[in-house]
Design a protein around this motif. Structure first.
Motif, PDB file in Angstrom:
ATOM      1  N   ILE A 267       0.873  -1.170   0.000  1.00 43.28           N
ATOM      2  CA  ILE A 267       0.000   0.000   0.000  1.00 43.28           C
ATOM      3  C   ILE A 267       0.908   1.218   0.000  1.00 43.28           C
ATOM      4  O   ILE A 267       1.706   1.409   0.921  1.00 43.28           O
ATOM      5  N   GLY A 268       0.838   2.006  -1.071  1.00 48.75           N
ATOM      6  CA  GLY A 268       1.842   3.038  -1.247  1.00 48.75           C
ATOM      7  C   GLY A 268       1.318   4.410  -1.609  1.00 48.75           C
ATOM      8  O   GLY A 268       0.260   4.546  -2.232  1.00 48.75           O
ATOM      9  N   TYR A 269       2.073   5.410  -1.200  1.00 49.67           N
ATOM     10  CA  TYR A 269       1.857   6.799  -1.606  1.00 49.67           C
ATOM     11  C   TYR A 269       3.169   7.303  -2.213  1.00 49.67           C
ATOM     12  O   TYR A 269       4.110   7.632  -1.487  1.00 49.67           O
ATOM     13  N   PRO A 270       3.273   7.339  -3.535  1.00 53.66           N
ATOM     14  CA  PRO A 270       4.521   7.778  -4.171  1.00 53.66           C
ATOM     15  C   PRO A 270       4.764   9.262  -3.938  1.00 53.66           C
ATOM     16  O   PRO A 270       3.822  10.040  -3.791  1.00 53.66           O
ATOM     17  N   PRO A 271       6.035   9.696  -3.899  1.00 51.03           N
ATOM     18  CA  PRO A 271       6.340  11.084  -3.567  1.00 51.03           C
ATOM     19  C   PRO A 271       5.876  12.119  -4.592  1.00 51.03           C
ATOM     20  O   PRO A 271       5.667  13.270  -4.231  1.00 51.03           O
TER      21      PRO A 271
END
Length: 520
Positions: free
Chosen positions: A28-32
């Motif tokens: 589960i990711g939030y890319p920069p």
């Protein structure tokens, strides 16, 4: 001896099969999303913003996504939490983390102003695939709920989950991929015939929001790196702080501008039991020594639920250990006694969507509140020891300059009287899927449908004021609190280091917001 060998062989095969099924790894990711505009505020946010000032930039703890990670882990799946925004990673570092973890599935929450960046990222991930790194991708959030086919056509995303119950929807998808479970309504995906060029986009119908929130496990704060979000947040007076979300999402849920009406319409409002809410607060106090909690339900539950909750806070003694914050509406049906009870229960910060001082505007945006309610409700809250915060918006297509000035005057007067402690000013953005967006299309109010520009850096709707005038109004709203009475009251309230930290951070945020609404 033969039987023992057969048993061992069977056990090894079963163990291998078990790992293949439940061993799926989900990231589960939030890319920069590196941009000259600043740091993206992506998670747990109804209106997208870029933070141009790194000193005041922070990530909000994404409660529903954290619940999704916890639910998957509780069912035996391998979950990795990769919030590149909160970690302050570069995009290259984020991609390296993905390659190292080698997840089978990558899940992204998306917002309108950055949707095109996600299309590029997903297509890039497909190009980076190797024999040991072939992840499938999932998009979810209000934008793709409103326009799912758009993202399927403009990127190589594998699945789109519509609606707001990301936790239940994601578990269902993973069970489908590993066990062949039936997909729930609200899923978009691709099917392929024997010929790849004949691939098509299909869906399982309209999403449903009928899940029982009491069935969810307590959020695993360690798995979801809660410390990253616990210090730097303008809603926290004392730290460490934590986020909860006892209701999904707003029991009114009909304001025509709110992007979360797309994923959480008011008719689907649900909340957990009072006991579960109190148990989660106790868990945060005892295990993590949390000193302040912000519940980010669109509107906190009211009526008997609220009264029972307050009494439980007092009975368990939590009111002496933490301060509690929430979102509220002026038309919540609370009286002065209710506010006094909230004060005794440990409530501190309470956020109201004021939006406009013009009744005509409140009616047109379906706010279901009256201007004359504002000052009496704020008076009750302040008398109870609470610190009200208001949100105000400019850029309504029908408002004239005198209408905007009326809102400015009210905000200034509320600060002067000590009825408001902090404020957020925004430019109204008509997000896809909202009734306001439909009105814009019908009335030809939209200046553009370039989603990159839907980031509150400029008015997107045609208005009766010039763009420069509107942005100046937003700056004036932030400057509205600077009366001698307010400044003196604030400085004289300083008692300890927590006060100094909070006031200093608010001051930096004020300067940052003036820059955000400055001239290009």
């Amino acid at each position: 001896y033969t039987a023992i060998l057969l048993y061992r062989y069977t056990a090894i095969r079963l163990y291998s099969y078990y790992n293949d099924i439940l061993g799926m790894k989900i990231a589960i990711g939030y890319p920069p999303l590196e941009s000259p505009k600043g740091t993206p505020l992506l998670s747990q946010n109804r209106q997208f913003q870029w933070f141009s000032n790194k000193l005041t930039a922070y990530a909000i703890y994404p409660v529903v996504m954290a619940s999704a990670a916890t639910l998957l882990k509780s069912k035996g799946y391998d979950v990795v939490w990769l919030d590149g925004v909160a970690e302050k990673w570069t995009q290259e570092q984020f991609l390296e983390k993905l390659k190292k973890e080698k997840p089978d599935l990558i899940v992204f929450e998306v917002k309108t102003p950055v949707i095109k960046k996600y299309w590029q990222l997903i297509n890039q991930l497909k190009k980076l695939q190797t024999p040991g790194f072939k992840p499938q991708t999932v998009l979810l959030g209000d934008h793709v709920t409103a326009l799912p086919q758009e993202s399927m056509e403009n990127s190589k995303v594998d699945f789109i989950l519509t609606g707001g119950d990301y936790d239940f929807a994601l578990l269902n998808l993973v069970d489908y991929l590993t066990k062949g479970a039936k997909l729930s309504p609200g899923v978009w995906y691709r099917t392929s015939s024997a010929k790849p060029q004949a691939s098509s986009i299909v869906n399982t119908g309209h999403f449903q929001l009928n899940h029982n929130l009491d069935s969810l496990p307590l959020i695993d704060r360690d798995l979801t790196r809660w410390q990253l979000y616990s210090r730097k947040n303008s809603n926290f007076y004392r730290t460490p702080g934590a986020y909860t979300m006892f209701g999904r999402d707003c029991w009114w849920g009909k304001c025509i501008f709110c992007s979360w009406t797309t994923i959480f319409p008011g008719k689907s409002y649900r909340h957990c039991s009072v006991k579960k809410a109190l148990d989660e607060i106790g868990h945060l106090i005892e295990k993590y020594q949390v000193r302040e909690i912000m519940d980010d339900s669109g509107t906190f539950p009211v009526g008997d639920w609220l009264r029972e909750f307050c009494q439980g806070m007092i009975k368990r003694g939590y009111n002496k250990k933490i301060r509690f914050n929430c979102n509220m509406r002026f038309n919540a049906g609370l009286d002065e006694k209710d506010y006094q009870l909230m004060g005794k229960a440990g409530f501190r910060f309470i956020l109201y969507g004021l939006e406009s001082a013009n009744q005509k505007t409140l009616d047109r945006i379906n706010k279901n509140s009256r201007v004359e309610m504002i000052e009496p409700v704020l008076t009750w809250a302040v008398k109870a020891g609470l610190m009200p915060h208001i949100t105000v918006m400019v850029g309504y297509p029908w408002e004239k300059k005198e209408d905007v000035q009326k809102t400015l005057n009210l905000a200034r007067e509320l600060f002067k009287k000590g009825l408001v402690f902090t404020m957020q000013a925004t430019v109204v953005i008509p997000y896809p899927g909202t009734p306001l967006f439909s009105q814009c299309q019908k009335n030809h109010w939209l200046k553009t449908e370039d989603w990159d520009r839907y980031d509150m850096r400029e008015p997107i709707m045609k208005t009766k004021l010039k763009d420069e005038e509107l942005m100046a109004c937003a700056r004036s709203l932030y400057a509205s609190f600077a009366s001698p009475q307010f400044i003196w009251r604030t400085l004289s309230s300083i008692r300890n280091f927590d006060d100094i930290k909070y006031i200093s951070f608010q001051g930096l945020k004020f300067l940052s917001k003036l820059a955000d609404f400055g001239k290009k």
